[in-house]
Design a protein around this motif. Structure first.
Motif, PDB file in Angstrom:
ATOM      1  N   GLU A   1     -55.676   4.695 -20.712  1.00 46.94           N
ATOM      2  CA  GLU A   1     -56.905   4.339 -19.832  1.00 46.94           C
ATOM      3  C   GLU A   1     -56.790   3.642 -18.768  1.00 46.94           C
ATOM      4  O   GLU A   1     -56.769   2.379 -18.814  1.00 46.94           O
TER       5      GLU A   1
ATOM      6  N   GLY B   1     -65.516   4.396 -16.790  1.00 47.17           N
ATOM      7  CA  GLY B   1     -66.901   4.367 -16.440  1.00 47.17           C
ATOM      8  C   GLY B   1     -67.285   4.505 -14.817  1.00 47.17           C
ATOM      9  O   GLY B   1     -68.286   4.198 -14.305  1.00 47.17           O
ATOM     10  N   SER B   2     -66.290   5.108 -14.351  1.00 46.27           N
ATOM     11  CA  SER B   2     -66.398   5.154 -12.760  1.00 46.27           C
ATOM     12  C   SER B   2     -66.718   6.464 -12.410  1.00 46.27           C
ATOM     13  O   SER B   2     -67.092   6.702 -11.365  1.00 46.27           O
ATOM     14  N   GLY B   3     -66.488   7.580 -13.334  1.00 40.38           N
ATOM     15  CA  GLY B   3     -66.718   8.987 -12.914  1.00 40.38           C
ATOM     16  C   GLY B   3     -65.454   9.327 -12.059  1.00 40.38           C
ATOM     17  O   GLY B   3     -65.438  10.401 -11.793  1.00 40.38           O
ATOM     18  N   LYS B   4     -64.505   8.443 -11.828  1.00 41.84           N
ATOM     19  CA  LYS B   4     -63.180   8.643 -10.867  1.00 41.84           C
ATOM     20  C   LYS B   4     -62.211   9.052 -11.922  1.00 41.84           C
ATOM     21  O   LYS B   4     -61.502   7.830 -12.212  1.00 41.84           O
ATOM     22  N   ALA B   5     -62.113   9.945 -12.834  1.00 41.74           N
ATOM     23  CA  ALA B   5     -61.030  10.160 -13.783  1.00 41.74           C
ATOM     24  C   ALA B   5     -59.587  10.621 -12.926  1.00 41.74           C
ATOM     25  O   ALA B   5     -59.575  10.920 -11.796  1.00 41.74           O
TER      26      ALA B   5
ATOM     27  N   GLY C   1     -60.835   7.727 -19.832  1.00 39.18           N
ATOM     28  CA  GLY C   1     -61.457   7.260 -18.381  1.00 39.18           C
ATOM     29  C   GLY C   1     -62.267   8.327 -17.797  1.00 39.18           C
ATOM     30  O   GLY C   1     -61.637   9.264 -17.466  1.00 39.18           O
ATOM     31  N   SER C   2     -63.459   8.339 -18.005  1.00 42.87           N
ATOM     32  CA  SER C   2     -64.409   9.402 -17.268  1.00 42.87           C
ATOM     33  C   SER C   2     -64.274  10.897 -18.012  1.00 42.87           C
ATOM     34  O   SER C   2     -64.193  11.632 -17.215  1.00 42.87           O
TER      35      SER C   2
ATOM     36  N   LYS D   1     -65.203  13.977 -19.620  1.00 41.01           N
ATOM     37  CA  LYS D   1     -66.556  14.840 -19.789  1.00 41.01           C
ATOM     38  C   LYS D   1     -66.123  16.211 -20.277  1.00 41.01           C
ATOM     39  O   LYS D   1     -65.004  16.513 -20.519  1.00 41.01           O
TER      40      LYS D   1
ATOM     41  N   ASN E   1     -63.874  18.241 -18.008  1.00 42.50           N
ATOM     42  CA  ASN E   1     -62.794  17.978 -17.615  1.00 42.50           C
ATOM     43  C   ASN E   1     -61.602  18.014 -18.705  1.00 42.50           C
ATOM     44  O   ASN E   1     -60.535  18.046 -18.576  1.00 42.50           O
TER      45      ASN E   1
ATOM     46  N   ALA F   1     -60.725   3.977 -13.801  1.00 44.90           N
ATOM     47  CA  ALA F   1     -61.014   5.467 -14.180  1.00 44.90           C
ATOM     48  C   ALA F   1     -62.259   5.344 -15.255  1.00 44.90           C
ATOM     49  O   ALA F   1     -62.878   5.988 -15.588  1.00 44.90           O
TER      50      ALA F   1
END
Ligand SMILES: O=C(CO)COP(=O)(O)O
Length: 264
Positions: free
Chosen positions: A177, A183-187, A222-223, A225, A228, A181
């Motif tokens: 993790e 909780g940032s939306g920047k996976a 890390g982000s 969803k 992705n 990445a």
């Protein structure tokens, strides 16, 4: 084409962090189980686990056991101590008594917000294994680490340290993790995740042997969803995901679990 390594059943794990009380947990788990059943999810093809707060675990255990739901569960942390004067701590034995299968150890939020060291992480891993819990060991670099040391140096060092007291028969899960990445939306890109996962598998091979390296699941977190997940799961060394924010929405988490529907 996705190829499922027969030795590594993919694992989609939801880390709820400090969200959902025990009543909300019951409603969530019921809804998740029903919606996956309705969608004919094959639980032998993709394992599903939830990691609720400590105060929810007894309720989740009772529900899963009474209704024989095909879901695994675990805790988000564990004490390195067996018992005694450790106010606020929860022992591995307590978690085992609640039929937890897994326990997350070394999450970056504990490393940064609670100053957990590599040594403490290693001691917790040993404590978990001592009670036959599967430690889900989290490793990952910060943005500053990435700039200073490159992509895999910190996660590799953290994993080596975490395995200090582990024997080569251990059943463990590793989660990569990247802190930047979460909780940032920047996976991370699937290629970045694969690059580090491959290095982590080499550490497993060197420290615990080929057999453990082959059978140990390495997750990306890390982000993640529903949009992705499929791309990560195409990577040969990524065997699942540790999902934070998106694991709190039943529909979204269910869609992540059912990534095979979207994998070409
Ligand atoms: O920390 C995580 C899971 O442990 C990842 O969190 P997010 O999925 O919210 O980025």
């Amino acid at each position: 084409m996705v190829t499922i390594n027969p030795r590594r059943t993919p694992l989609i794990a939801g880390n709820w962090k400090m969200n959902l009380d025990h009543l909300q947990a019951i409603a969530f788990v019921q809804k998740l189980a029903w919606s996956l059943k309705d969608a004919n999810h094959d639980f032998t093809a993709v394992e599903v686990a939830v990691f609720p707060p400590f105060t929810d675990i007894r309720s989740v255990q009772t529900l899963i056991s009474a209704d024989k739901l095909p879901l695994a569960f675990g805790a988000q942390d564990v004490s390195a101590q067996e018992s005694g004067a450790f106010t606020g701590e929860i022992s591995a034995a307590f978690l085992a008594k609640l039929e937890c299968q897994y326990v997350i150890i070394g999450h970056s939020e504990r490393r940064t917000l609670h100053n957990e060291t590599d040594e403490q992480v290693a001691a917790k891993v040993t404590a978990a294994l001592g009670q036959n819990l599967v430690p889900l060991i989290c490793v990952g670099e910060t943005a500053a680490d990435l700039e200073l040391h490159g992509p895999s140096a910190v996660p590799v060092a953290q994993l080596r340290a975490a395995l200090a007291g582990v024997s080569n028969a251990a059943d463990i899960v590793v989660a990569y993790e990247p802190v930047w990445a979460i909780g940032s939306g920047k996976a991370a890109t699937p290629e970045q995740a694969e690059q580090v996962a491959a290095q982590l598998r080499l550490v497993l091979q060197e420290t615990l042997g080929q057999d453990v390296a082959d059978k140990t699941r390495i997750l990306y977190g890390g982000s993640v969803k529903s949009g992705n997940i499929a791309a990560y799961m195409r990577e040969p060394n990524v065997d699942g995901a540790l999902v934070g924010g998106a694991s709190l929405d039943v529909t979204e988490f269910g869609n992540i679990v059912r990534y095979l529907k979207h994998v070409g």
